[in-house]
Design a protein around this motif. Structure first.
Motif, mmCIF file in Angstrom:
data_model
loop_
_atom_site.group_PDB
_atom_site.id
_atom_site.type_symbol
_atom_site.label_atom_id
_atom_site.label_comp_id
_atom_site.label_asym_id
_atom_site.label_seq_id
_atom_site.Cartn_x
_atom_site.Cartn_y
_atom_site.Cartn_z
ATOM 1 N N ALA A 44 0.826 -1.208 0.000
ATOM 2 C CA ALA A 44 0.000 0.000 0.000
ATOM 3 C C ALA A 44 0.862 1.262 0.000
ATOM 4 C CB ALA A 44 -0.933 0.000 1.208
ATOM 5 N N ILE A 45 2.079 1.162 0.548
ATOM 6 C CA ILE A 45 3.048 2.255 0.465
ATOM 7 C C ILE A 45 4.359 1.676 -0.055
ATOM 8 C CG2 ILE A 45 1.979 3.580 2.328
ATOM 9 C CD1 ILE A 45 4.224 2.652 4.182
ATOM 10 N N ASN A 46 5.151 2.504 -0.725
ATOM 11 C CA ASN A 46 6.411 2.025 -1.291
ATOM 12 C C ASN A 46 7.577 2.262 -0.332
ATOM 13 O OD1 ASN A 46 7.147 4.768 -1.557
ATOM 14 N ND2 ASN A 46 6.362 4.868 -3.651
ATOM 15 N N ASP A 47 8.764 1.886 -0.771
ATOM 16 C CA ASP A 47 9.953 2.007 0.081
ATOM 17 C C ASP A 47 10.203 3.453 0.494
ATOM 18 O OD1 ASP A 47 10.145 -0.661 -0.395
ATOM 19 O OD2 ASP A 47 12.070 -0.601 -1.421
ATOM 20 N N ASP A 48 10.070 4.362 -0.450
ATOM 21 C CA ASP A 48 10.322 5.775 -0.177
ATOM 22 C C ASP A 48 9.371 6.301 0.893
ATOM 23 O OD1 ASP A 48 11.673 8.238 -0.665
ATOM 24 O OD2 ASP A 48 9.970 8.921 -1.841
ATOM 25 N N GLU A 49 8.115 5.895 0.815
ATOM 26 C CA GLU A 49 7.121 6.349 1.794
ATOM 27 C C GLU A 49 7.396 5.754 3.174
ATOM 28 O OE1 GLU A 49 3.178 7.073 -0.985
ATOM 29 O OE2 GLU A 49 3.903 5.028 -0.697
ATOM 30 N N LEU A 50 7.856 4.504 3.207
ATOM 31 C CA LEU A 50 8.197 3.902 4.498
ATOM 32 C C LEU A 50 9.373 4.633 5.135
ATOM 33 C CD1 LEU A 50 7.913 1.632 6.639
ATOM 34 C CD2 LEU A 50 9.606 0.354 5.315
ATOM 35 N N VAL A 51 10.403 4.898 4.344
ATOM 36 C CA VAL A 51 11.586 5.602 4.863
ATOM 37 C C VAL A 51 11.197 6.978 5.390
ATOM 38 C CG1 VAL A 51 13.782 6.665 4.223
ATOM 39 C CG2 VAL A 51 13.239 4.354 3.444
ATOM 40 N N ASN A 52 10.392 7.704 4.634
ATOM 41 C CA ASN A 52 9.959 9.034 5.079
ATOM 42 C C ASN A 52 9.164 8.952 6.376
ATOM 43 O OD1 ASN A 52 11.154 10.400 2.949
ATOM 44 N ND2 ASN A 52 9.336 10.299 1.655
ATOM 45 N N ALA A 53 8.317 7.934 6.491
ATOM 46 C CA ALA A 53 7.502 7.775 7.699
ATOM 47 C C ALA A 53 8.376 7.473 8.913
ATOM 48 C CB ALA A 53 6.476 6.666 7.491
ATOM 49 N N ILE A 54 9.314 6.534 8.759
ATOM 50 C CA ILE A 54 10.185 6.166 9.881
ATOM 51 C C ILE A 54 11.073 7.336 10.286
ATOM 52 C CG2 ILE A 54 12.068 4.658 10.613
ATOM 53 C CD1 ILE A 54 9.337 3.272 10.474
ATOM 54 N N ASN A 55 11.648 8.023 9.304
ATOM 55 C CA ASN A 55 12.507 9.172 9.617
ATOM 56 C C ASN A 55 11.723 10.279 10.308
ATOM 57 O OD1 ASN A 55 14.864 8.043 8.646
ATOM 58 N ND2 ASN A 55 14.662 8.935 6.603
ATOM 59 N N ASN A 56 10.487 10.476 9.874
ATOM 60 C CA ASN A 56 9.646 11.494 10.501
ATOM 61 C C ASN A 56 9.338 11.139 11.951
ATOM 62 O OD1 ASN A 56 6.506 12.356 11.047
ATOM 63 N ND2 ASN A 56 7.642 13.949 9.956
ATOM 64 N N LEU A 57 9.080 9.866 12.208
ATOM 65 C CA LEU A 57 8.782 9.421 13.570
ATOM 66 C C LEU A 57 10.012 9.523 14.470
ATOM 67 C CD1 LEU A 57 6.581 6.300 12.737
ATOM 68 C CD2 LEU A 57 5.803 8.514 13.614
ATOM 69 N N ILE A 58 11.187 9.280 13.903
ATOM 70 C CA ILE A 58 12.427 9.429 14.676
ATOM 71 C C ILE A 58 12.680 10.900 14.979
ATOM 72 C CG2 ILE A 58 14.943 9.205 14.563
ATOM 73 C CD1 ILE A 58 14.524 6.617 12.969
ATOM 74 N N GLU A 59 12.488 11.740 13.973
ATOM 75 C CA GLU A 59 12.714 13.181 14.147
ATOM 76 C C GLU A 59 11.771 13.767 15.195
ATOM 77 O OE1 GLU A 59 12.621 17.259 11.416
ATOM 78 O OE2 GLU A 59 12.581 15.282 10.464
ATOM 79 N N ARG A 60 10.562 13.249 15.251
ATOM 80 C CA ARG A 60 9.576 13.736 16.226
ATOM 81 C C ARG A 60 9.684 13.015 17.565
ATOM 82 N NH1 ARG A 60 4.266 12.734 13.036
ATOM 83 N NH2 ARG A 60 3.307 13.429 14.991
ATOM 84 N N ASN A 61 10.707 12.179 17.695
ATOM 85 C CA ASN A 61 10.983 11.469 18.946
ATOM 86 C C ASN A 61 9.893 10.457 19.308
ATOM 87 O OD1 ASN A 61 13.072 11.223 20.819
ATOM 88 N ND2 ASN A 61 11.886 12.260 22.411
#
Length: 219
Positions: A190-207
């Motif tokens: 449902a989401i591609n690799d790029d979207e997964l990476v962006n989601a994980i990085n965003n969650l890390i950045e937001r702690n």
């Protein structure tokens, strides 16, 4: 009288299409979904035949140098048979360039070609998918998932993980339960690799994905 009977019978048989008899070799065609692929994408094509003979199609995939796969038997059960690849193109396995798909089916042969390019897409290796599945099933900890992200994409440096992961800290990384939805979406396509990476990085950045507070204080 007998001669006339034979002539009439012969004419009737000919009209029924029984005489003359000839054998037509089945035809085979490769219908490509597209002719240009990039890393992270999966090859997809359809084998189209004029008749189902009961024999499999024998496929070889080769590159420009002639280096290719071993014979791959594909069951032919319909006039059109979709052939989706189970794995995506990865840089470590497939060099850039032109590839050929050779198909032999009941004596008929055909070839199609496609080109593999580097479109600079974010690409997560296939080996990460079973690790993600294990995490979703609760078989491994949050830290082991993040560690896998880091290890298997270290060269590309696509995951921005600001803390060190070692034998101790791997158990102190926490991911909220609701984040598993993102993992399910990725595994289901449902989401591609790029979207997964962006989601994980965003969650890390937001702690939201982080080390436990006690471990942060120690660091």
């Amino acid at each position: 009288m007998k001669i006339s009977t034979v002539i009439i019978f012969t004419a009737l048989v000919a009209n029924l299409g029984i005489i003359p008899f000839s054998y037509a070799e089945p035809s085979v065609e490769i219908i490509m979904e597209k002719t240009t692929y990039s890393y992270c994408e999966k090859l997809f094509y359809t084998i189209k035949v004029s008749e189902v003979t009961g024999n499999p199609a024998i496929i070889h995939i080769r590159d420009e140098t002639g280096k290719g796969s071993s014979a791959i038997p594909i069951p032919i059960t319909d006039l059109e048979n979709p052939i989706p690849s189970r794995v995506a193109f990865e840089k470590e396995i497939f060099p850039l360039g032109k590839y050929f798909i050779d198909v032999n089916y009941s004596g008929a042969q055909t070839t199609a070609e496609f080109t593999l390019i580097d479109a600079d897409k974010v690409c997560i290796p296939e080996v990460v998918k079973p690790i993600m599945a294990n995490w979703l099933s609760g078989n491994i900890s949050d830290g082991f998932l993040i560690d896998a992200f880091q290890k298997f994409t270290e060269e590309e440096n696509i995951f921005k993980i600001p803390f060190d992961i070692n034998e101790t800290s791997v158990y102190d990384i926490t991911i909220p339960e609701w984040v598993k939805n993102v993992g399910y979406w990725w595994l289901e396509g449902a989401i591609n690799d790029d979207e997964l990476v962006n989601a994980i990085n965003n969650l890390i950045e937001r702690n939201i994905i982080s080390l436990s507070q006690d471990k942060k204080d120690e660091i």
